[in-house]
Design an enzyme around this catalytic site. Sequence first.
Site, short mmCIF file in Angstrom:
data_model
loop_
_atom_site.label_atom_id
_atom_site.label_comp_id
_atom_site.label_asym_id
_atom_site.label_seq_id
_atom_site.Cartn_x
_atom_site.Cartn_y
_atom_site.Cartn_z
N CYS A 6 25.41 34.39 8.55
CA CYS A 6 25.64 33.00 8.59
C CYS A 6 25.51 32.35 7.39
CB CYS A 6 25.10 32.69 10.18
SG CYS A 6 25.72 33.32 11.45
N CYS A 18 19.89 29.38 9.63
CA CYS A 18 19.34 30.71 10.11
C CYS A 18 20.47 31.59 9.86
CB CYS A 18 18.85 30.82 11.41
SG CYS A 18 20.05 30.35 12.61
#
Lengths: 472, 763
Positions: free
Chosen positions: A136, A456
């Site tokens: 991500c 994250c």
Amino acid sequence: MAMLLNSVRSYPISPARAVQFAARSLSTSSQQHAQAQTKSKKTLARPGVKNIVLVEGVRTPFLMSGTAYADLMPHDLARAALQGLLNKTSIPKDAVDYIIYGTVIQEVKTSNVAREAALGAGFSDKIPAHTVTMACISSNQAMTSAVGLIAAGQCDAVVAGGVEFMSDVPIRHSRKMRKTMLSLNKAKTLGQRLSLIGSIRLAHLSPELPAVAEFSTAETMGHSADRLAAAFGVSRLEQDEFALRSHILAKKAQDEGLLQDVVSFKVPGRDIVSKDNGIRPSSMEQMARLKPAFVKPHGTVTAANSSFLTDGASAVLIMSEEKALAMGYKPKAYLRDFVYVSQDPKDQLLLGPTYATPKVLERAGLTMNDIDVFEFHEAFAGQIMANLKAMDSDWFAQTYMGRKAKVGTPPMEKFNLWGGSLSLGHPFGATGCRLVTTVAHRLQKEGGQFGLVAACAAGGQGHGMVIEAYPQ
Amino acid sequence: MAGVRALGVLSRLTSRKYALFTGNSFRSFSVAPAMLARTHVNYEVKGDVAVIRINDPNSKVNTLSVQMQKEMTEVMGEVWANDAVQSAVLISSKPGCFIAGADINMIQACNSEEEVTKLSQAGQKMFEQVEKSPKPIVAAINGSCLGGGLEFAIACHYRIATKSKKTVLGTPEVMLGLLPGAGGTQRLPKMVGLPGAFDMMLTGRNIRADKAKKMGLIDQLVDPLGPGLKSPEERTIEYLEEIAVECARGISNKKISLHKPKGTMQKIQDYIMSFEFVRNQIYKTVHGKVMKQSKGLYPAPLKIIECVKSGVEQGPVAGYLAESQNFGKLARTSESAALIGLYHGQVACKKNRFGTPQKEVKTLAILGAGLMGAGIAQVTVDKGVHTILKDTAEAGLARGQQQVYKGLNDKTKKRSITSFERDSILSNLTGQLDYSGFEKADMVIEAVFEDLKIKHAVLKEVEAAVSPHCIFASNTSALPIKDIAAASKRPDKVIGMHYFSPVDKMQLLEIITTEQTSKDTTASAVAVGLKQGKVIIVVGDGPGFYTTRCLAPILAEAIRVMQEGSNPKKLDGLTTSFGFPVGAATLIDEVGIDVAAHVAEDLGKAFGERFGGGNVEVLQTMVDLGYKGRKSGKGCYIYQPGLKVKELNSGIDEILEKYKLNPNPAVSSDSDIQYRLISRFVNEALLCLQEGILNSPLEGDVGAVFGLGFPPCLGGPFRYVDSFGADKLVAKMRQFEAVYGSPFTPCQLLLDHANDPSKRFYK
């Protein structure tokens, strides 16, 4: 935390009260503006270090997968973002030195999606392009790679971006079937071929689906998020409230036209798409009705408090300050210190922001109080709340991070004010550029000086970046 | 290299860690009855749910002791009397243990069958009250839930368990020669069906939480948590409690139904089971299997079948009565005493009586990537120790590395580790052909060919490559350690570590110290062994140490028995029916005929006539013909890969014919042959204690059972002397001595025990 709850609880559903809220929020930001100006005149510019600036940032509308983009290919989306950037900046098609794209789930036909998109977007075929992947935070990696190239003096103008296309994912034949098919290629006689075909069993035909699961632990991310929320004692109510906040803020930002990074996209064979379509402010009652999606029956992570599968692409133009000024641009922001962190992919999978925040602030010589704009990636409401609790815990900082004390929680009135991944959507590879562009835009709009991006990523990794407003 | 492939009962006994009973013996029986505060069980009311917490303050694990039961009854009474409480949660405050079982000392303290039966009935009554509780009780399980603990849990109305690796459920009573005596034989069949219940109770195996959920033993699973605002262990228990409290509330509000909808398979199974002849067929099959495996030497499995049958066929009253009475009977059997003794021995041999070594072994190098070397690597590398596996040839090294990989990969197939964990474990293994990196080694274990010259050469090479603190351990099965140490510059760092094949299956490690071995070296070797999960006996130096020395005479006798006309099948039958998990002929094949011949010759030289018996030439001829046992595909039997049934090797008929002896009818009945074999083993074991090779009878028994497959139901040679009677054994030996001479001369220690019946190895 109480602050958050209060502010969320007082969120209006009726439009009349929305105006009220808007007024209030504007007044707070103007206060901050004043504060920011009086507080610090300091800049993070350092002697001997090149100033690197964000000139422009754009993105396609983020759509829920399977909707208007369904028939495209990933590079089409990336192409749209790149063309949007070209239009917006009017940069000559050969003035860019390098193009880097981030993506997570790769379309095998366009595995270097950066190159295919650049060619398709009409950039000069003399511009090299490569694709990076870091779950991500892939487009964060694309941007920081660009920063690295410029800092090293190799390039002056780099386009970075990210793309994710979840409407179509590579679903493979089973390993057994692939093996048979590959052997079939090499088979020389009819007999060999027939015997290979004869060896195909029903089990060969079951396909292999990509999963949003950690390879190392085989745990899906939602499951890990649920455990993380439980570990930090985050309740279902807190998660639903945060998710609702995200949707309400995103809706407001969309309605007020604050999401200037969105560029319209004429989808072939369909209408022009110009708005994100995942923003759906609902009610706490409706959200409470949903069943847990991953941990059953007692889990707390639901479809409503998680980010959804999204199609979308983003692109930013990054330059050295001199080059930008020489070309007549007015940069939006300086890209300053950044860090990557990583930790246990099982039990701390989504704690990247907790680890990255103190580290990047330390590098920049700033404290939480210096930051005017926070943009954190919202993978799950439970993940955000867990990170906020971890950042507020001395015990956690001392026991797991080897720090003397906690870094503290970002004030909610500065946090993800234009919505976040929960509401705007989260095309894995593209979110990083959205975060950075949003910080730059918010700094301009709210008048703050420093912004912080944190995210994250799968693999137990994380990223943090400090962004400084460009003097206006 | 005394390779024993443990089968049947022994493997069940050995290959699983069970903590049915605590080894902690100083339990507070003498606590003043007027004690005010409860120490073991407490409760707190959360809303309308009572949370009952169990925590034995004197031990690492919770056991159903007298005190625990007393307090539990009190607490239950209060919970039932409290009108504000609608439901209850039962949980342990100990991380890693729910209830590990009943208190063994409580059972052993009983003086009669009736007393034990009463104990069982008290347990049955308590759990019956739990089952019939008007307020639903939810068992929240984290950690071991075994024996009485499991019986408690299945008496509750709902069970929630954490998916932690530490959470295991099981009824290991059978491994101690007992049965689940607090309603287990009655409730389990209802809960998991007849086949499942028999499987659990007859094997005693541990069941992981996810499997338990599939079986219907557990209603809900909870994932263990990582770090949060508290430690993972603490928070996981808290989380489990929160969920259990919600669940208890849901049950009392009728939001959660206790009535589980049955699946189609379940319905079909129930229908089939409703026929008496089907059930009878199951009893018969299970009985047959038990008889085949246990040879009828173990009473507990048969009693378990009996109890289940009474309950299912004649109703609960008969079932519970049969359970309590049979529990009383079993607790008084010598088999149970032997198995419990072994359990205590196993616990004792899992402690390091030499203290903590100065330096922890972080890098271990192994020389020789053969079956043994690779086996040692296999049990070391997954414990986080950097392991160097060195061989002299690439082919050998590759084979060894493949063995380690296969061991780990099999675990991923069984899903006990993930493929990622496998890879990450393997990253700790370095395979190499030279001595590079040996300077970092804290210990080197050599598993090279059994030849003193080679061992000396290797020792010198190693000492040239390692740093001075490094320990040199030899995995020899018979060469005296002091002879090996003679070539060393640092004899205080030389020690023997005798592993048993297959290393990953056999629990025993025999550590051999010489007079020069330093205490710290011994402590370090024991620490490594414990880390590898071994049960350890530490013995003195001498030819064959303890285990090989006991094995040699029984093998010599076995050869003589074959020369006297018993074929290998007959010999195997005689030994297994005596309780050995592996027959003597099969054992010779497993050890390797060449190794056996080597050992017989060496020890024969060292001990003389006492080690006589069969003609060593028999073995030598077999080796010359290429019959080296299992590893060469031919020994006493013919081994074909993939085939489980093994045929007799007709090739040895000729050899046995050539060396044929005429049996003396006075000492050649089946029973005589059995006693000839066992008495030589036992006599040699006692000699080892007499000569100071062994430190204690306990270690002798543990070594014999876990290393050589001495019948577990007899508890080991020393306990066997106690239970059989030294005088009777001496009488038998005198009878054989008259025919065969000195191999059967009883040793002084045995004679002492025979002359004074008050002398016993175990009190």
